[in-house]
Structure formats: structure tokens, C-alpha cells
Scaffold this motif. Structure first.
Motif, PDB file in Angstrom:
ATOM      1  N   SER A   1       0.882  -1.169   0.000  1.00 11.74           N
ATOM      2  CA  SER A   1       0.000   0.000   0.000  1.00 11.74           C
ATOM      3  C   SER A   1       0.917   1.214   0.000  1.00 11.74           C
ATOM      4  CB  SER A   1      -0.966  -0.022   1.188  1.00 11.74           C
ATOM      5  OG  SER A   1      -0.270  -0.085   2.413  1.00 11.74           O
ATOM      6  N   TYR A   2       1.207   1.802   1.164  1.00 16.54           N
ATOM      7  CA  TYR A   2       2.236   2.823   1.214  1.00 16.54           C
ATOM      8  C   TYR A   2       3.601   2.203   1.462  1.00 16.54           C
ATOM      9  CZ  TYR A   2       2.551   2.368   6.283  1.00 16.54           C
ATOM     10  OH  TYR A   2       2.749   1.883   7.551  1.00 16.54           O
ATOM     11  N   ALA A   3       3.623   0.939   1.878  1.00 17.69           N
ATOM     12  CA  ALA A   3       4.852   0.209   2.146  1.00 17.69           C
ATOM     13  C   ALA A   3       4.588  -1.270   1.906  1.00 17.69           C
ATOM     14  CB  ALA A   3       5.323   0.453   3.579  1.00 17.69           C
ATOM     15  N   PHE A   4       5.657  -2.045   1.864  1.00 17.03           N
ATOM     16  CA  PHE A   4       5.530  -3.482   1.655  1.00 17.03           C
ATOM     17  C   PHE A   4       5.117  -4.180   2.956  1.00 17.03           C
ATOM     18  CE2 PHE A   4       8.606  -2.091  -1.544  1.00 17.03           C
ATOM     19  CZ  PHE A   4       8.043  -2.625  -2.690  1.00 17.03           C
ATOM     20  N   TYR A   5       4.315  -5.229   2.802  1.00 10.18           N
ATOM     21  CA  TYR A   5       3.817  -6.005   3.932  1.00 10.18           C
ATOM     22  C   TYR A   5       4.653  -7.273   4.111  1.00 10.18           C
ATOM     23  CZ  TYR A   5      -0.565  -3.294   3.850  1.00 10.18           C
ATOM     24  OH  TYR A   5      -1.502  -2.301   3.889  1.00 10.18           O
ATOM     25  N   ARG A   6       4.786  -7.699   5.360  1.00  7.41           N
ATOM     26  CA  ARG A   6       5.376  -8.995   5.664  1.00  7.41           C
ATOM     27  C   ARG A   6       4.281 -10.046   5.785  1.00  7.41           C
ATOM     28  NH1 ARG A   6       9.176  -5.507   7.856  1.00  7.41           N
ATOM     29  NH2 ARG A   6      11.336  -6.272   7.982  1.00  7.41           N
ATOM     30  N   HIS A   7       4.580 -11.238   5.286  1.00 12.65           N
ATOM     31  CA  HIS A   7       3.732 -12.411   5.486  1.00 12.65           C
ATOM     32  C   HIS A   7       4.570 -13.531   6.084  1.00 12.65           C
ATOM     33  CE1 HIS A   7      -0.044 -11.678   2.763  1.00 12.65           C
ATOM     34  NE2 HIS A   7       0.146 -10.720   3.649  1.00 12.65           N
ATOM     35  N   ILE A   8       3.892 -14.563   6.596  1.00 12.17           N
ATOM     36  CA  ILE A   8       4.587 -15.665   7.248  1.00 12.17           C
ATOM     37  C   ILE A   8       4.657 -16.856   6.297  1.00 12.17           C
ATOM     38  CG2 ILE A   8       4.512 -17.311   9.163  1.00 12.17           C
ATOM     39  CD1 ILE A   8       3.317 -15.073  10.860  1.00 12.17           C
ATOM     40  N   TRP A   9       5.846 -17.404   6.184  1.00  5.34           N
ATOM     41  CA  TRP A   9       6.132 -18.524   5.293  1.00  5.34           C
ATOM     42  C   TRP A   9       6.703 -19.687   6.106  1.00  5.34           C
ATOM     43  CZ3 TRP A   9       6.023 -18.201  -0.306  1.00  5.34           C
ATOM     44  CH2 TRP A   9       5.580 -16.958  -0.777  1.00  5.34           C
ATOM     45  N   ALA A  10       6.789 -20.859   5.464  1.00  4.44           N
ATOM     46  CA  ALA A  10       7.340 -22.032   6.139  1.00  4.44           C
ATOM     47  C   ALA A  10       8.123 -22.875   5.154  1.00  4.44           C
ATOM     48  CB  ALA A  10       6.221 -22.866   6.778  1.00  4.44           C
ATOM     49  N   THR A  11       9.073 -23.608   5.689  1.00  2.00           N
ATOM     50  CA  THR A  11       9.807 -24.620   4.936  1.00  2.00           C
ATOM     51  C   THR A  11      10.109 -25.770   5.890  1.00  2.00           C
ATOM     52  OG1 THR A  11      11.750 -25.041   3.517  1.00  2.00           O
ATOM     53  CG2 THR A  11      12.071 -23.575   5.407  1.00  2.00           C
ATOM     54  N   LYS A  12      10.507 -26.912   5.352  1.00  2.00           N
ATOM     55  CA  LYS A  12      10.791 -28.060   6.216  1.00  2.00           C
ATOM     56  C   LYS A  12      11.914 -28.900   5.621  1.00  2.00           C
ATOM     57  CE  LYS A  12       7.388 -31.310   4.268  1.00  2.00           C
ATOM     58  NZ  LYS A  12       6.111 -32.030   4.511  1.00  2.00           N
ATOM     59  N   SER A  13      12.540 -29.681   6.492  1.00  2.00           N
ATOM     60  CA  SER A  13      13.536 -30.667   6.078  1.00  2.00           C
ATOM     61  C   SER A  13      13.157 -32.006   6.664  1.00  2.00           C
ATOM     62  CB  SER A  13      14.936 -30.264   6.559  1.00  2.00           C
ATOM     63  OG  SER A  13      15.870 -31.295   6.288  1.00  2.00           O
ATOM     64  N   THR A  14      13.178 -33.035   5.843  1.00  2.00           N
ATOM     65  CA  THR A  14      12.854 -34.388   6.298  1.00  2.00           C
ATOM     66  C   THR A  14      14.090 -35.276   6.394  1.00  2.00           C
ATOM     67  OG1 THR A  14      12.359 -35.068   4.021  1.00  2.00           O
ATOM     68  CG2 THR A  14      10.519 -34.260   5.362  1.00  2.00           C
ATOM     69  N   ASN A  15      15.294 -34.676   6.214  1.00  4.37           N
ATOM     70  CA  ASN A  15      16.516 -35.473   6.290  1.00  4.37           C
ATOM     71  C   ASN A  15      17.591 -34.783   7.133  1.00  4.37           C
ATOM     72  OD1 ASN A  15      17.200 -33.424   4.550  1.00  4.37           O
ATOM     73  ND2 ASN A  15      17.837 -34.749   2.850  1.00  4.37           N
ATOM     74  N   GLY A  16      17.161 -34.211   8.244  1.00  3.77           N
ATOM     75  CA  GLY A  16      18.112 -33.683   9.213  1.00  3.77           C
ATOM     76  C   GLY A  16      18.746 -32.363   8.850  1.00  3.77           C
ATOM     77  N   GLY A  17      18.137 -31.628   7.919  1.00  2.57           N
ATOM     78  CA  GLY A  17      18.672 -30.330   7.542  1.00  2.57           C
ATOM     79  C   GLY A  17      19.533 -30.327   6.302  1.00  2.57           C
ATOM     80  N   ASP A  18      19.708 -31.495   5.678  1.00  2.00           N
ATOM     81  CA  ASP A  18      20.531 -31.549   4.462  1.00  2.00           C
ATOM     82  C   ASP A  18      19.824 -30.888   3.277  1.00  2.00           C
ATOM     83  OD1 ASP A  18      22.552 -32.866   5.791  1.00  2.00           O
ATOM     84  OD2 ASP A  18      21.863 -34.869   5.205  1.00  2.00           O
ATOM     85  N   ASP A  19      18.524 -31.101   3.170  1.00  2.00           N
ATOM     86  CA  ASP A  19      17.741 -30.530   2.079  1.00  2.00           C
ATOM     87  C   ASP A  19      16.490 -29.896   2.649  1.00  2.00           C
ATOM     88  OD1 ASP A  19      19.259 -31.635  -0.345  1.00  2.00           O
ATOM     89  OD2 ASP A  19      18.801 -33.466   0.773  1.00  2.00           O
ATOM     90  N   TRP A  20      15.992 -28.859   1.938  1.00  2.00           N
ATOM     91  CA  TRP A  20      14.835 -28.115   2.415  1.00  2.00           C
ATOM     92  C   TRP A  20      13.796 -27.998   1.324  1.00  2.00           C
ATOM     93  CZ3 TRP A  20      14.186 -26.476   7.427  1.00  2.00           C
ATOM     94  CH2 TRP A  20      15.288 -26.699   8.266  1.00  2.00           C
ATOM     95  N   SER A  21      12.552 -27.972   1.752  1.00  2.00           N
ATOM     96  CA  SER A  21      11.429 -27.965   0.816  1.00  2.00           C
ATOM     97  C   SER A  21      11.273 -26.609   0.154  1.00  2.00           C
ATOM     98  CB  SER A  21      10.133 -28.311   1.557  1.00  2.00           C
ATOM     99  OG  SER A  21       9.725 -27.215   2.369  1.00  2.00           O
ATOM    100  N   GLU A  22      10.361 -26.561  -0.802  1.00  2.00           N
ATOM    101  CA  GLU A  22       9.931 -25.294  -1.336  1.00  2.00           C
ATOM    102  C   GLU A  22       9.221 -24.503  -0.243  1.00  2.00           C
ATOM    103  OE1 GLU A  22       7.539 -26.701  -4.507  1.00  2.00           O
ATOM    104  OE2 GLU A  22       9.216 -27.249  -5.784  1.00  2.00           O
ATOM    105  N   PHE A  23       9.041 -23.214  -0.482  1.00  2.00           N
ATOM    106  CA  PHE A  23       8.429 -22.346   0.524  1.00  2.00           C
ATOM    107  C   PHE A  23       6.911 -22.396   0.420  1.00  2.00           C
ATOM    108  CE2 PHE A  23      12.390 -19.848  -0.615  1.00  2.00           C
ATOM    109  CZ  PHE A  23      13.139 -20.396   0.408  1.00  2.00           C
ATOM    110  N   SER A  24       6.259 -22.482   1.559  1.00  2.00           N
ATOM    111  CA  SER A  24       4.803 -22.383   1.619  1.00  2.00           C
ATOM    112  C   SER A  24       4.421 -21.095   2.327  1.00  2.00           C
ATOM    113  CB  SER A  24       4.204 -23.573   2.378  1.00  2.00           C
ATOM    114  OG  SER A  24       4.339 -24.772   1.648  1.00  2.00           O
TER     115      SER A  24
END
Length: 611
Positions: A430-453
């Protein structure tokens, strides 16, 4: 001659919870090198006066949330830096949640509370404490619950009750040693033992350390306490100064306690105890290139550092996993107590105990994991191509939070890792950019991470600032979190981005299996690539140039600051460039908003001065 007036072109996109897959885009040089000047160690205790608003703005729409509103607040700072996990999911499916709440003159500020009994949320308790407090930290305590908050004096305020969700709270005080002002607490418990971190809020150093971080422990349910600046965090270890809210606990597991500390001005490190807090070992996650710049007087070149927002969790084997925001900073003259930071260099880092100490956080060369970054949400090929260069007010900072930051981390029983974070969205403006909340996950101990939701997608969150996400440290089939939903970007009390008004506290649960995999209505991002408004300044005519890869119908409207529409025109947007001249000579001087709407959605923003 007209007086100068500010004309704002507003083009905003609505979307639902969405999945976003994209390689990490390059940050253009003009964004990478854009710096904001800030004041060193400006931190809020909550007794500051309500400021005058620098940027005029009124909320443009009211929203009804599909996710459950569980309370409200006009006091819109939930933390100076790291976000406390103020929500707990109990094994029986009940949930307790707290937040900082205040209204009006904020004389009533304190810890608000709500409880989910397994069927429904109750009515918020506006304040647990009998006195004005802030920064209430919540945790289970035996069969009941505990909240520890600060009062702005020397002691901490402790409230306990024997049963969760029911009964009266019993209030006592945690007395501070001489010379210590305990502020900004964080609490965890193990049986009868209560563990608290706080920071010294007094002007003078405590035990030789500015804003010293103090570890307090009671082994008898809060009757007696010991307080200490831990070895490795004290003056003997040449630790010169800390700050508010730059620390976070991991959930205690299997007899192990751990917390993380990180800020712009010193190392990121973890303190770990395997004997209930008797002794602690220190692990350096990131070694700062020139720590304690403002204490030593040594200038700091453009280095990448932690932005002060940290989170920590422990997996089932006892391995620690950390995430924190990163941003580039520079200090040319420490004696001025000012520094420059470069908001568009922000990203979210990930570390675990297998990685060892990291010495470089430059996004292009670091060996640390990078699990979140500024996304090109309009697929234009350039991030924030709709930002007005140099317009600091378009990028609310929350006290120098990175634009990808406010992280939370939890690990489930299967060692899946879930991270939520706040992201500055280029397609929410609007007059400035807004923040939204996103998430990601790893199913192998942090080696790989999912796409952002994107968790706060959809029409309910269109033009809503979604910040201070606090995620429960345990899960069932869902992750559980609360966050603050604000009608305008930034906040009233810290950024002075808008007037003080009511914000909602929203509870949300998200299926773990959906994060990074499934989208509820994947957002169709803007088809219009860019909008340019010129000349700037202008006097008689404003030209709006729209570049689009498709043909579409659109409507341009102009509204004054009262929301009254003073101009409207339907246009046909063609493939390529469409130029729309607008005669503004008949408009009275003042603040206006121009909206471009296509397919029932708003799309982006520009600014122009009318002379």
C-alpha cells in the motif's frame, strides 16, 4: 502554484496459502548497496511514550480471518529481536498461548492469555498480572503453567497456577541481586526446576557487561533463586555488551538444556548444559569478524552478520539445530553510535552441530545453510522492481529486523524440522511493503529443504501485516502458531509507520504434510510485469506506463486520504507497453492514492510529487 503533494500509486495482489518454487534470485547491485542509517542499541522495555506518527496512513480494509482470532492488542511490539515461543501444545491436544497486550495509553499493558480446551478457544484474559508488565514468557510448569514477565523495575514478575487453563494465578516476584535490572525474560521448566534468561535493563554494565545476559535458576518451584552471568558470556571472556531479546531456548530434552545468543555485534553462540544447569559449554556458531565495534571503537566494514533474531531446537538424538536472520552492516565511525545496514541483503541461515564454526556469512561464499531468501514473487526476474529507490518508509524494519527473519524452529518425533519466518512480500503493497509468514521443512536432518509455503496467503491476509510468528515447540499432525495481524505495514510504537490501533492475535494450525508440498489454491502471481509513473515531480499530467505480457482489462482509480474516490477510468491493457496519461491539474493539493485493479485484484505501488 499548487503546493507539493504526495501521490501514491497502489497496486496490490491477493493470494491464498501458496507454494513457491524458485531458485535463489540475484540481488541487484542497487538493492544490495542500499543502506539505512540506524541508532546502536535502541531497545524497548515498554515504558516509552507513544510516538507521533511520521507517515500518514489509514487502514484500507477490514478482514475476517478464516483462522481463529484469539485476542487483540494495540501494543504492537511483541519483541525487540528474537520471538519467544509463547504457545504450547499439550499432549492432550489443549493449547495455551500468551502475547503482550496493551490499549489506549498502554497503562494496562501486560500478558494476555487464551486457552484451547481441545474443542474451542476461550475468551482472552486481558492481563494475567496485577501490575503493569511486559514480555511475558509462557511455559508448562508441572501440571499447570507459568508466566514470567518484567515490570520495568529490578525484579521479574512470576505468575503460576496448578492447573492449565483453569484456576487463579498466584503472583510473586523474582528478586534481582543488587545492581541488576532483570528485563526481557525467557523461561523453560523441567519438573520443579525453572530456568530463566533475562537481560540487564539498567544503564550501567552489570558485572562489567553492558546489557548482560543473566541465567537464573530455581530448583524448588520458584521459592529460591540463583543468578549468574555464565562463564563464556562474562567480562573475563571479553564479552563486552549484549542487547535485548537476542536469545532463545531450545525445548529441554533428555536432560539437556540449551540456548542460543546472536546479534549484529558479536558471535552467534550456543550454551549447552547436560547437568540441569550446573555447568555449561559454549559452542560458537558464527565467529564475528570484529566484535563489539561500539565498545572497541574499531570500524566495521560491510560484513554479513546475524540480525539478532535467532531460534534453536534439539532433535531426538540431542543434536542442536539453529536458524537466524542474516544481513550486511557497516560502521564507519563507532563514536557516533550509528551504523548502516543493508536490508535487501537479508536471508535466513541454518546451522547444526555437524557444521562447526562458520567464519563467513556472505551469501555468495558462506558454507552455512541458506534456507530462506527474498523471493521474486511477481516473477519479473528482479526482486522488488516496484520499490521506489531510496524510499526507506516503504520497508518497515521493526528495529533492524532482516527482511527475511523472525524465525521459529520445531522438530517433531520423526526428526522432521519445520521453520517459519516473516518475509517482506513485493506483491503486497500500500504505502509500504507487507510482511507475510512462510514455512519450509527438512525431512533429512537439515541436508535438504522444501519449497516455501506461504501460510498467510489468501484474501483474508491481502494487505495485512503478519508478523511475530510464534510456533509451538511440539507438534501433532500439525504445526501450531500464533502471530500478530496488523492493518498496516510496520508498527506504531517502533517504526512509527502508522497510528496506534487494534491488532488481532491469530492462531493457526497447518498440516505438516502440506508444507512445501501442497498448496491450497496456488496463487496466480501478477501478470503485469511493471508499472512506471512519471514525470516526478509532476504538475499537470501524470503518465502511467504499464508493461504486460498479456492483454487484460483494468481500472485506474484515484482516491484522497479520506478514501473518497476522485477519479476512475477503465483501460484496456495490451501486450507490451500501455501508456495512460492522467490530468491531475484539477486535484486539490494533498495525499492521494492511485489504484490499478485487474481481475478484481490490486497489483503494485509507486510514488510521485505533484507541484
Amino acid at each position: 502554484m499548487k503546493k507539493k503533494s504526495l501521490l501514491v500509486l497502489m497496486i496490490v495482489a491477493g493470494f491464498s496459502m501458496s507454494l513457491f518454487a524458485q531458485g535463489r534470485p540475484q540481488v541487484p547491485a542497487y538493492l544490495k548497496n542500499y543502506a539505512v542509517t540506524a541508532q546502536y542499541n535502541k531497545q524497548f522495555k515498554g515504558d516509552e511514550p507513544v510516538p507521533q506518527v511520521n507517515i500518514p496512513y489509514a487502514p484500507m480494509n477490514e478482514k475476517i480471518f478464516h483462522n481463529q482470532p484469539i485476542g487483540n492488542t494495540e501494543y504492537d511490539i511483541q519483541s525487540n529481536k528474537s520471538i519467544d515461543s509463547r504457545i504450547y501444545l499439550y499432549p492432550d491436544g489443549t493449547i495455551g498461548a500468551t502475547w503482550i497486550r496493551g490499549t489506549g495509553t498502554l497503562a494496562d499493558r501486560g500478558t494476555a492469555y487464551n486457552y484451547y480446551d481441545g474443542t474451542a478457544w476461550g475468551t482472552q484474559i486481558s492481563r494475567i498480572e496485577t501490575v503493569r508488565t511486559g514480555w511475558g514468557s509462557y511455559y508448562p510448569f508441572k501440571n499447570g503453567e507459568i508466566v514470567i514477565s518484567h515490570s520495568g523495575a529490578t525484579d521479574l514478575v512470576m505468575n503460576k497456577r496448578e492447573a492449565k487453563g483453569a484456576g487463579n494465578w498466584s503472583q510473586t516476584y523474582i528478586a534481582a541481586p543488587t545492581g541488576l535490572e532483570m528485563t526481557w525474560p525467557r523461561v523453560v521448566t523441567v519438573g520443579d526446576t525453572i530456568h530463566v534468561l533475562s537481560a540487564h535493563g539498567g544503564d550501567n554494565p552489570y558485572q562489567g557487561v553492558g546489557t548482560a545476559i543473566v541465567y537464573s535458576r530455581s530448583t524448588d518451584g520458584g521459592n529460591n533463586w540463583t543468578h549468574s552471568v555464565l562463564p563464556g558470556m562474562d567480562a573475563d571472556a571479553e564479552q563486552l555488551s549484549y542487547s535485548a531479546d537476542i536469545y532463545a531456548w531450545a525445548k529441554p530434552k533428555n536432560g539437556t538444556l540449551a540456548f542460543i545468543v546472536g546479534n549484529m555485534w558479536h558471535d552467534v553462540f550456543i550454551m549447552k548444559s547436560t547437568d540441569g544447569g550446573d555447568t555449561w559449554t559454549k559452542t560458537v556458531v558464527f565467529e564475528h569478524p570484529s566484535p563489539f565495534t561500539f565498545d572497541t571503537g574499531v570500524p566495521l566494514d560491510t560484513n554479513y552478520v546475524c540480525d539478532g533474531l535467532v531460534a534453536l531446537e534439539m532433535d531426538n538424538s540431542g543434536k542442536l539445530h539453529a536458524t537466524f536472520g542474516v544481513v550486511r552492516i557497516m560502521v564507519e565511525e563507532p563514536s557516533t553510535e550509528q551504523f548502516s545496514w543493508f536490508p535487501f541483503t537479508s536471508y535466513l541461515a541454518y546451522w547444526n552441530e555437524d557444521m562447526g564454526t562458520i567464519y563467513d556469512l556472505d551469501m555468495e561464499t558462506t558454507e552455512i545453510g541458506i534456507i530462506g531468501w527474498l523471493m521474486d514473487l511477481d516473477n519479473s526476474g528482479i526482486i522488488f522492481d516496484n520499490w521506489t529507490s531510496g524510499a526507506w518508509e516503504q520497508v518497515p524494519t521493526y528495529g533492524n529486523h532482516g527482511l527475511v527473519s523472525q524465525p521459529q524452529i520445531t522438530i517433531d518425533d520423526d526428526n522432521n524440522i519445520f521453520v517459519t519466518f516473516a518475509h517482506l512480500n513485493e506483491n503486497q503493497f500500500s504505502y509500504a511493503f507487507y510482511r507475510h509468514i512462510w514455512a519450509t521443512k527438512s525431512t533429512n536432518g537439515g541436508d535438504d529443504w522444501s519449497e516455501f509455503s506461504e501460510l498467510t496467503g489468501g484474501d483474508d491476509y491481502d494487505l495485512i501485516e503478519c508478523v511475530y510468528g510464534a510456533m509451538a515447540k511440539n507438534t501433532d499432525d500439525y504445526i501450531h502458531l500464533i502471530f500478530q495481524a496488523d492493518g498496516g505495514p510496520g508498527n506504531a510504537l517502533q517504526d512509527e509507520s502508522h497510528t496506534q490501533w487494534e491488532n488481532e492475535i491469530i492462531y493457526m494450525k497447518v498440516l505438516k504434510s502440506d508444507i512445501g508440498v501442497t498448496s491450497y489454491d496456488i496463487h496466480e502471481y501478477n501478470t503485469i510485469n511493471s508499472v512506471t509513473v512519471y514525470p516526478n515531480p509532476a504538475s499537470d499530467y501524470v503518465n502511467v506506463n504499464i508493461v504486460s505480457p498479456i492483454s487484460t482489462n483494468a481500472v485506474i482509480t484515484i482516491s484522497n486520504i479520506l478514501g473518497q474516490q476522485v477519479y476512475a477510468k477503465s483501460i484496456d491493457v495490451k501486450v507490451g507497453s500501455t501508456l495512460v496519461p492522467i490530468n491531475v491539474n484539477n486535484l486539490p493539493a494533498g495525499l492521494y492514492m492511485i489504484s490499478l485493479q485487474a481481475d478484481g485484484k490490486y497489483l503494485n505501488t509507486q510514488k510521485i510529487i505533484i507541484e
